[in-house]
Write a protein that holds these residues in place. Structure first.
Motif, PDB file in Angstrom:
ATOM      1  N   THR A 220      35.488  96.825 -98.329  1.00 52.89           N
ATOM      2  CA  THR A 220      35.168  97.481 -99.372  1.00 52.89           C
ATOM      3  C   THR A 220      36.228  96.940-100.956  1.00 52.89           C
ATOM      4  O   THR A 220      35.030  96.809-102.153  1.00 52.89           O
ATOM      5  N   ALA A 221      37.022  97.424-101.249  1.00 56.57           N
ATOM      6  CA  ALA A 221      37.555  97.320-102.212  1.00 56.57           C
ATOM      7  C   ALA A 221      37.600  96.122-102.907  1.00 56.57           C
ATOM      8  O   ALA A 221      37.108  95.200-104.054  1.00 56.57           O
ATOM      9  N   GLY A 226      35.152  91.452-105.473  1.00 56.24           N
ATOM     10  CA  GLY A 226      34.485  89.959-105.844  1.00 56.24           C
ATOM     11  C   GLY A 226      33.141  89.871-107.120  1.00 56.24           C
ATOM     12  O   GLY A 226      32.770  89.280-107.916  1.00 56.24           O
ATOM     13  N   VAL A 227      32.408  90.929-106.760  1.00 54.76           N
ATOM     14  CA  VAL A 227      31.605  91.110-107.631  1.00 54.76           C
ATOM     15  C   VAL A 227      31.508  91.503-109.011  1.00 54.76           C
ATOM     16  O   VAL A 227      30.594  90.928-110.018  1.00 54.76           O
ATOM     17  N   LEU A 228      32.409  92.273-109.716  1.00 50.06           N
ATOM     18  CA  LEU A 228      33.113  92.446-111.205  1.00 50.06           C
ATOM     19  C   LEU A 228      33.396  91.081-111.271  1.00 50.06           C
ATOM     20  O   LEU A 228      33.113  90.683-112.506  1.00 50.06           O
ATOM     21  N   LEU A 233      33.011  90.286-115.386  1.00 53.84           N
ATOM     22  CA  LEU A 233      33.203  91.170-116.378  1.00 53.84           C
ATOM     23  C   LEU A 233      35.026  91.231-116.320  1.00 53.84           C
ATOM     24  O   LEU A 233      35.744  92.007-117.114  1.00 53.84           O
ATOM     25  N   ILE A 234      35.728  90.670-115.071  1.00 48.03           N
ATOM     26  CA  ILE A 234      36.888  91.011-114.796  1.00 48.03           C
ATOM     27  C   ILE A 234      36.926  89.568-114.156  1.00 48.03           C
ATOM     28  O   ILE A 234      36.469  88.367-114.415  1.00 48.03           O
ATOM     29  N   ALA A 235      38.625  88.809-114.441  1.00 47.63           N
ATOM     30  CA  ALA A 235      38.880  87.588-113.745  1.00 47.63           C
ATOM     31  C   ALA A 235      40.358  88.291-113.739  1.00 47.63           C
ATOM     32  O   ALA A 235      41.061  89.309-113.341  1.00 47.63           O
ATOM     33  N   LEU A 236      40.362  88.175-111.955  1.00 45.65           N
ATOM     34  CA  LEU A 236      41.924  87.722-111.340  1.00 45.65           C
ATOM     35  C   LEU A 236      42.200  87.000-111.437  1.00 45.65           C
ATOM     36  O   LEU A 236      42.033  85.386-110.888  1.00 45.65           O
TER      37      LEU A 236
END
Length: 389
Positions: A220-221, A226-228, A233-236
């Motif tokens: 789930t996390a 992935g949605v963020l 909103l974010i980048a990994l």
């Protein structure tokens, strides 16, 4: 006077070259304002409007039956339009006839890959960059004021208090996008997850620890992260893959693409609070990353940024991959240059040899020039680096 967008030239060029142009990015990043200013002769139709949406769903061919150009705002609300657009542009290949925008990048990307692959130019629009704020005469006077405010256009266009607007934005994002896409019933859990992600800003992501803290499964996390990402909103940020004879850390770093949003999620109240907050350095690092990404997107280029870190903790905050060479970039939020800030850059240069370009240090002070072979870039001159990376 509106703040000019540096993406404008790339958008106009794309419309001269490609059949369809898509502008994606987070909600309230300025997509509608940009496309309407660039294509004022196109008919504008917002698919958030129930009347337009109902017509498009009932009769997509009739909805698109216009001679001139069209701007279809929030097109992911009626994705079946894209397959009809495909048939239209295949028959009548006039470039730039259709301009589409979408905030739910995850929904739009899937629809595009099915219908418009090879027919669409995609532009990714993020909130205002430091260069755009400077161009418009709206750059905050201090670094902390800039970081706490972020870059979302409504804050500047309507002189809104960032703390209040960002709180409302978070609620709206959760209610509209997350509920629609993930069908999450317990929105409070997702909001808690958002806050935890803000706490991981600038750090290597430990998915198991993040999931445990949020009270959800690791799967789930991963899905929520992935949605963020696809929401803009974010980048990994991934570690660079070259070995240089050392075992490398393989875990990505989490960066927020708007510092104001990150600050709000961390509960930082104002610039004075930020100045003493333990996450200030990580927020600054994330902000530098986001500015360099904006520079790439403004030129319609993909992000080329990685980081380097080995198993004994030697690291460089960012590496810009230029193909045969790598530009090492160290990031420090302090205002006074310290000699140990160059340690990671020196170590990387020794390992990479000729592949390493002359290194750069971005910092929170005002010092310019060079020191120990390293180019010094103060925070308020970051646009010069963003234009070149």
């Amino acid at each position: 006077m509106p703040i000019p967008r540096r993406t404008r030239a790339s958008l106009l060029a794309a419309a001269r070259q490609q059949l369809v142009v898509g502008v994606t990015g987070p909600r309230q990043a300025g997509k509608t304002t940009l496309v309407r200013s660039c294509f004022s002769d196109h008919a504008y139709l917002n698919l958030e409007d129930p009347e337009h949406r109902d017509f498009a769903q009932r009769d997509p061919k009739g909805f698109l039956a216009r001679e001139g150009g069209m701007i279809l705002d929030e097109v992911q609300r009626v994705p079946e339009l894209l397959s009809v657009i495909q048939t239209i542009v295949d028959t009548d290949p006039r470039p730039g006839r259709f301009i589409v925008t979408g905030s739910q990048v995850f929904a739009l990307s899937e629809a595009i890959s099915q219908s418009l692959a090879g027919r669409i130019a995609l532009i990714n629009l993020l909130p205002f960059s430091i260069g755009e704020l400077a161009d418009g005469g709206r750059l905050p006077a201090t670094l902390d004021a800039l970081l706490i405010t972020g870059g979302y256009p409504p804050i500047y266009d309507r002189d809104l208090p960032p703390r209040t607007w960002l709180a409302d934005y978070i609620t709206t994002y959760i209610e509209r996008d997350v509920r629609q896409v993930l069908e999450i019933r317990d929105l409070a859990s997702f909001q808690r997850f958002l806050g935890l992600c803000a706490g991981w800003v600038g750090q290597l992501v430990n998915l198991s620890a993040l999931a445990t803290d949020a009270g959800v499964s690791a799967n789930t996390a991963k899905s929520w992260l992935g949605v963020l990402q696809t929401s803009g909103l974010i980048a990994l940020v991934q570690p660079h893959h070259r070995n240089y004879r050392k075992r490398l850390v393989k875990t990505p770093k989490l960066h927020w693409l708007d510092s104001g949003l990150c600050c709000r999620l961390l509960g930082i109240q104002d610039a004075a609070h930020l100045a003493t907050h333990p996450a200030r350095g990580a927020i600054f690092e994330s902000w530098v990353f986001s500015e360099l990404v904006k520079g790439r997107f403004q030129r319609r280029e993909a992000a080329n940024l990685f980081f380097w870190r080995n198993h004994i903790g030697e690291e460089v905050d960012l590496l810009a991959d230029h193909g045969q060479t790598l530009l090492p970039i160290e990031i420090k939020s302090g205002a006074t240059i310290a000699s140990d800030w160059f340690d990671g850059l020196r170590r990387f240069a020794a390992l990479a040899g000729a592949e390493a370009e002359p290194p750069v240090l971005v910092h929170g002070g005002t010092t310019t020039g060079q020191r120990e072979g390293v180019r010094l870039i103060p925070w308020n001159d970051l646009a010069t680096l963003a234009d070149a990376v």
